[in-house]
Design a protein around this motif. Structure first.
Motif, mmCIF file in Angstrom:
data_model
loop_
_atom_site.group_PDB
_atom_site.id
_atom_site.type_symbol
_atom_site.label_atom_id
_atom_site.label_comp_id
_atom_site.label_asym_id
_atom_site.label_seq_id
_atom_site.Cartn_x
_atom_site.Cartn_y
_atom_site.Cartn_z
ATOM 1 N N LEU A 37 0.833 -1.214 0.000
ATOM 2 C CA LEU A 37 0.000 0.000 0.000
ATOM 3 C C LEU A 37 0.863 1.258 0.000
ATOM 4 O O LEU A 37 0.542 2.227 -0.664
ATOM 5 C CB LEU A 37 -0.924 0.017 1.221
ATOM 6 N N LYS A 38 1.932 1.242 0.750
ATOM 7 C CA LYS A 38 2.880 2.351 0.888
ATOM 8 C C LYS A 38 2.164 3.696 1.079
ATOM 9 O O LYS A 38 2.101 4.523 0.161
ATOM 10 C CB LYS A 38 3.829 2.404 -0.299
ATOM 11 N N PRO A 39 1.623 3.874 2.268
ATOM 12 C CA PRO A 39 0.936 5.146 2.529
ATOM 13 C C PRO A 39 1.917 6.332 2.496
ATOM 14 O O PRO A 39 3.062 6.210 2.884
ATOM 15 C CB PRO A 39 0.353 4.966 3.927
ATOM 16 N N THR A 40 1.433 7.461 1.995
ATOM 17 C CA THR A 40 2.257 8.681 1.939
ATOM 18 C C THR A 40 1.679 9.700 2.907
ATOM 19 O O THR A 40 0.470 9.786 3.110
ATOM 20 C CB THR A 40 2.289 9.264 0.519
ATOM 21 N N TYR A 41 2.571 10.439 3.495
ATOM 22 C CA TYR A 41 2.185 11.441 4.490
ATOM 23 C C TYR A 41 2.811 12.770 4.131
ATOM 24 O O TYR A 41 3.833 12.843 3.466
ATOM 25 C CB TYR A 41 2.655 11.016 5.895
ATOM 26 N N GLU A 42 2.185 13.827 4.626
ATOM 27 C CA GLU A 42 2.693 15.178 4.414
ATOM 28 C C GLU A 42 2.561 15.915 5.742
ATOM 29 O O GLU A 42 1.569 15.774 6.449
ATOM 30 C CB GLU A 42 1.852 15.869 3.334
ATOM 31 N N VAL A 47 1.863 19.007 11.763
ATOM 32 C CA VAL A 47 0.979 17.861 11.914
ATOM 33 C C VAL A 47 1.155 16.953 10.708
ATOM 34 O O VAL A 47 1.067 17.398 9.565
ATOM 35 C CB VAL A 47 -0.499 18.315 12.036
ATOM 36 N N ARG A 48 1.381 15.675 10.989
ATOM 37 C CA ARG A 48 1.566 14.692 9.917
ATOM 38 C C ARG A 48 0.206 14.185 9.473
ATOM 39 O O ARG A 48 -0.543 13.631 10.260
ATOM 40 C CB ARG A 48 2.427 13.550 10.442
ATOM 41 N N LYS A 49 -0.084 14.350 8.176
ATOM 42 C CA LYS A 49 -1.390 13.955 7.655
ATOM 43 C C LYS A 49 -1.229 12.956 6.517
ATOM 44 O O LYS A 49 -0.322 13.064 5.702
ATOM 45 C CB LYS A 49 -2.164 15.171 7.150
ATOM 46 N N PHE A 50 -2.144 12.025 6.475
ATOM 47 C CA PHE A 50 -2.185 11.016 5.428
ATOM 48 C C PHE A 50 -2.642 11.683 4.129
ATOM 49 O O PHE A 50 -3.645 12.383 4.093
ATOM 50 C CB PHE A 50 -3.160 9.903 5.831
ATOM 51 N N THR A 51 -1.886 11.448 3.036
ATOM 52 C CA THR A 51 -2.241 12.087 1.773
ATOM 53 C C THR A 51 -2.620 11.100 0.673
ATOM 54 O O THR A 51 -3.215 11.493 -0.321
ATOM 55 C CB THR A 51 -1.088 12.970 1.257
ATOM 56 N N GLY A 52 -2.273 9.815 0.810
ATOM 57 C CA GLY A 52 -2.639 8.858 -0.235
ATOM 58 C C GLY A 52 -1.815 7.582 -0.169
ATOM 59 O O GLY A 52 -1.057 7.361 0.771
ATOM 60 N N LEU A 53 -1.991 6.777 -1.200
ATOM 61 C CA LEU A 53 -1.281 5.512 -1.307
ATOM 62 C C LEU A 53 -0.434 5.513 -2.562
ATOM 63 O O LEU A 53 -0.897 5.889 -3.631
ATOM 64 C CB LEU A 53 -2.267 4.344 -1.355
ATOM 65 N N ALA A 54 0.804 5.054 -2.419
ATOM 66 C CA ALA A 54 1.702 5.009 -3.573
ATOM 67 C C ALA A 54 2.318 3.616 -3.707
ATOM 68 O O ALA A 54 3.447 3.463 -4.133
ATOM 69 C CB ALA A 54 2.801 6.056 -3.410
ATOM 70 N N GLY A 55 1.562 2.602 -3.349
ATOM 71 C CA GLY A 55 2.082 1.242 -3.332
ATOM 72 C C GLY A 55 2.034 0.550 -4.670
ATOM 73 O O GLY A 55 1.591 1.089 -5.677
ATOM 74 N N ASN A 56 2.467 -0.677 -4.643
ATOM 75 C CA ASN A 56 2.514 -1.516 -5.819
ATOM 76 C C ASN A 56 1.415 -2.574 -5.673
ATOM 77 O O ASN A 56 1.439 -3.392 -4.765
ATOM 78 C CB ASN A 56 3.898 -2.176 -5.902
ATOM 79 N N GLU A 57 0.475 -2.568 -6.599
ATOM 80 C CA GLU A 57 -0.687 -3.463 -6.501
ATOM 81 C C GLU A 57 -0.286 -4.942 -6.591
ATOM 82 O O GLU A 57 -0.801 -5.774 -5.858
ATOM 83 C CB GLU A 57 -1.681 -3.117 -7.613
ATOM 84 N N SER A 58 0.620 -5.265 -7.492
ATOM 85 C CA SER A 58 1.031 -6.674 -7.630
ATOM 86 C C SER A 58 1.773 -7.148 -6.382
ATOM 87 O O SER A 58 1.638 -8.303 -5.965
ATOM 88 C CB SER A 58 1.887 -6.873 -8.871
#
Length: 157
Positions: A37-42, A47-58
């Motif tokens: 899933l490799k969640p990305t934060y900013e 304050v650290r906030k979740f911004t999305g997922l940059a993972g590898n589906e396979s």
């Protein structure tokens, strides 16, 4: 125990692999989340906030299949541990019963006149059953718990 060396070896291997696979499953889930899933934060205003997922589906699919494979392996090894432990306990108790019977048959008539047969049978039956339970459950369970503790400590660091 020398007679059952192969069965004892398989039982110990089942205990070890069962304990290792129990502890492997959470590590596989962690890997799936961190890299699949490799969640990305900013960080905004400290304050650290979740911004999305940059993972590898396979990679996520392969990690999920690995979790399923680990669960199947754990089930097989726990079955092997239980089956081999019970089988070993039964075989050992059978040998002990035969040895005790042979020993009682060689005792003198004076001994049999002094001791009640029911007393001998009761003690023998209970003692052999306790030995069977020890080999069938307790011995392998103690080692299984020790393996869980050791593998848990290894995965902590």
């Amino acid at each position: 125990m020398k007679r059952y060396r192969r069965q004892v070896t398989l039982a110990w291997l089942s205990v070890f692999f069962s304990g290792a696979l129990v502890q492997l499953s959470p590590q596989l889930v962690r890997f799936a989340l961190d890299y699949g899933l490799k969640p990305t934060y900013e960080t905004i205003d400290g304050v650290r906030k979740f911004t999305g997922l940059a993972g590898n589906e396979s990679l996520l699919v392969y990690a999920s299949l690995a979790v399923v494979a680990a669960a199947l392996g754990r089930g097989l090894t726990q079955f092997g541990q239980t089956y081999l432990g019970e089988s070993l306990g039964q075989k050992i108790s059978y040998d002990i019963r035969n040895d005790v019977y042979d020993h009682i048959q060689r005792m003198s008539y004076a001994y049999h006149d002094q001791v009640e047969n029911g007393q001998i049978m009761s003690r023998t039956t209970q003692d052999v059953e306790n030995i069977r339970m020890f080999f069938a459950q307790a011995l392998f369970r103690i080692v299984y718990i020790a393996v869980l503790i050791v593998v848990s400590v290894i995965f902590m660091f």
